[in-house]
Enzyme design. Sequence first.
Site, short mmCIF file in Angstrom:
data_model
loop_
_atom_site.label_atom_id
_atom_site.label_comp_id
_atom_site.label_asym_id
_atom_site.label_seq_id
_atom_site.Cartn_x
_atom_site.Cartn_y
_atom_site.Cartn_z
N GLY A 108 -62.15 -35.12 89.45
CA GLY A 108 -63.40 -34.59 88.94
C GLY A 108 -63.79 -35.20 87.62
O GLY A 108 -63.17 -36.16 87.15
N ARG A 160 -50.70 -30.01 91.66
CA ARG A 160 -50.37 -30.88 90.52
C ARG A 160 -48.88 -30.97 90.22
O ARG A 160 -48.49 -31.60 89.23
CB ARG A 160 -51.10 -30.38 89.27
CG ARG A 160 -52.61 -30.37 89.37
CD ARG A 160 -53.18 -31.75 89.36
NE ARG A 160 -54.64 -31.74 89.38
CZ ARG A 160 -55.40 -32.83 89.44
NH1 ARG A 160 -54.84 -34.02 89.49
NH2 ARG A 160 -56.73 -32.72 89.47
N ARG A 189 -58.74 -46.27 86.74
CA ARG A 189 -58.11 -44.97 86.97
C ARG A 189 -58.43 -44.44 88.36
O ARG A 189 -57.57 -43.86 89.03
CB ARG A 189 -58.56 -43.98 85.89
CG ARG A 189 -58.10 -44.36 84.49
CD ARG A 189 -58.63 -43.38 83.46
NE ARG A 189 -58.08 -42.05 83.67
CZ ARG A 189 -58.58 -40.95 83.10
NH1 ARG A 189 -59.64 -41.04 82.32
NH2 ARG A 189 -58.03 -39.78 83.32
N CYS A 238 -67.05 -38.77 84.57
CA CYS A 238 -66.86 -40.21 84.47
C CYS A 238 -66.34 -40.84 85.75
O CYS A 238 -67.06 -41.55 86.46
CB CYS A 238 -65.91 -40.53 83.31
SG CYS A 238 -66.46 -39.89 81.71
N THR A 260 -76.55 -40.16 82.17
CA THR A 260 -76.95 -41.10 83.22
C THR A 260 -76.26 -40.64 84.50
O THR A 260 -75.04 -40.51 84.53
CB THR A 260 -76.55 -42.54 82.88
OG1 THR A 260 -75.18 -42.57 82.43
CG2 THR A 260 -77.43 -43.10 81.78
N LYS A 262 -66.65 -50.51 79.84
CA LYS A 262 -66.65 -49.06 80.02
C LYS A 262 -66.40 -48.68 81.47
O LYS A 262 -65.61 -47.76 81.76
CB LYS A 262 -67.99 -48.49 79.54
CG LYS A 262 -68.18 -47.01 79.80
CD LYS A 262 -67.15 -46.16 79.08
CE LYS A 262 -67.44 -44.68 79.26
NZ LYS A 262 -66.41 -43.83 78.65
N TYR A 287 -62.42 -29.08 86.02
CA TYR A 287 -61.90 -30.31 86.61
C TYR A 287 -60.60 -30.79 85.98
O TYR A 287 -59.89 -31.60 86.59
CB TYR A 287 -62.95 -31.42 86.60
CG TYR A 287 -63.17 -32.12 85.28
CD1 TYR A 287 -62.36 -33.16 84.87
CD2 TYR A 287 -64.22 -31.76 84.44
CE1 TYR A 287 -62.57 -33.83 83.67
CE2 TYR A 287 -64.45 -32.41 83.24
CZ TYR A 287 -63.61 -33.43 82.86
OH TYR A 287 -63.83 -34.07 81.66
N ASP A 294 -83.12 -34.11 70.28
CA ASP A 294 -82.87 -33.56 71.60
C ASP A 294 -84.16 -33.00 72.17
O ASP A 294 -85.01 -32.49 71.41
CB ASP A 294 -81.80 -32.47 71.54
CG ASP A 294 -81.11 -32.27 72.89
OD1 ASP A 294 -80.00 -32.80 73.05
OD2 ASP A 294 -81.68 -31.59 73.75
N ARG A 328 -66.14 -43.74 74.16
CA ARG A 328 -64.76 -43.80 74.68
C ARG A 328 -64.06 -42.51 74.26
O ARG A 328 -63.06 -42.53 73.53
CB ARG A 328 -64.02 -45.02 74.14
CG ARG A 328 -64.73 -46.34 74.32
CD ARG A 328 -63.92 -47.49 73.75
NE ARG A 328 -62.96 -48.02 74.68
CZ ARG A 328 -61.96 -48.86 74.37
NH1 ARG A 328 -61.81 -49.23 73.10
NH2 ARG A 328 -61.12 -49.30 75.28
#
Length: 454
Positions: free
Chosen positions: A286, A433, A242, A289, A113, A235, A349, A57, A181
């Site tokens: 949120g 929700r 979704r 991904c 990324t 991926k 999120y 790291d 995943r």
Amino acid sequence: MSSSGSPAAYGDDASVERRRTAFENGDLPVAVYGLGKMGLPLAAVYAETSGAVVGADVDEAVVESVNRGECHVTGEPGLPDLVADLVADGALRATSNQEAAAMADVHVLIVPTKLDAGNAPDLSILESVVEDVATGLAAGDLVVVECTVPPKTCREVVGPLLERETGLSMGEFGLAFCPERTSSGRALEDIRGAYPKVVGGVDEASTRAATAIYEAINAKGVLAVSDAATAEAVKLFEGVYRDVNIALANELARFTDDLGIDVAEAIATANTQPFCEIHDPGPGVGGHCIPYYPYFLAHGRTEDAPLLRTARAVNDSMPGFVVGKLDEEFEAEGRSLDGARVAVLGLTYRPGVNELAKTPAEPIIDGLGEAGAEVFCVDPLLDDFSRFDATPIGIDDLPTQDLDAAVMVTPHEAFDAVDWQGFESGIVVIDGRGTLDLSRTPHRVYTIGSGLDV
């Protein structure tokens, strides 16, 4: 480097079984680059299987923490004890990128990324780490990319960069994409085998080499696809499915008042057919991904991606929809949102996860502020509320704040303890929700997807 007599990580004629055995025996040392919320769990699972892992790291504090046997990643059951045990046993330690590169045969990259200001993929962190890996890359090594990237990144970015920096040619080292995943809060479970691992190499030898490694750490095995670009697309497809599905649910939820029906009920009933699987509507999308993947897939394509872009627009519009519905409910009572005291409940999120990436709570808070409301915020998982333009309060303090309204954004379990009967008078509640039952309270409740509770 690999022990004498052991197969190389890539490139010889060793069988998958022989290479897997060498990995399990610790004869193929592994470096995991990026010890963040998914990188540290991945390094730990590698280490518990092979006993020969170094984590890398750029943050020296992270390196020092891991070497003390400490776990800086929170909210991952079992990870702190596992890291402590592995470090004590000598199976896991941490160092800098270049030192790790000099020691490893298998190089696993799992770094952030991101998107730039124009929503174009920003691979600068990945490219920097690839350059560090190149300082120690040797013929017979295997490079595995786990971080999410646009399709063809391994073939067109990572591979050529390694060739340029090392003088080696593709085929002298292996390169595969094996996407992470994993969900926050269940990282160890997912990595160990909640789902099969997707593996795709830039050549068949890379696919076989990566298969040998991941079959050893994943109980569900490996799904080998045709090439690295296919694995990269897999991926992204998981995420954009979704995003588009949630956008459909959110668009249908907007029909609630016009149709005069409970759209959530209609969705649940439609889903009893095996070919229908509509997701749930909500106040926005949120996370690290879903809000990002459509741009990774659509950027730089010769074909446009109108469906992906529309889905993003629909989901990004939901915080504004929530604020608009609250304003409508105030108008229905002859009141104004301007000057109202509004509490926003749940800032992370998703429930139970202490992460704020692209949280819809932030634009909801901003929209309420722009409408003139005095905004309060509540989240039992957070200690630092500085990024939000709202006054933090505790759950138990909600009934004492003389509120006019509340918006449930993220329904943490702790919110079950809210004393909704304790408010001196009825307030307007937007349930984002569909998790609240306030039928026995004096409050005016509008549920996204179900409408006004009358």
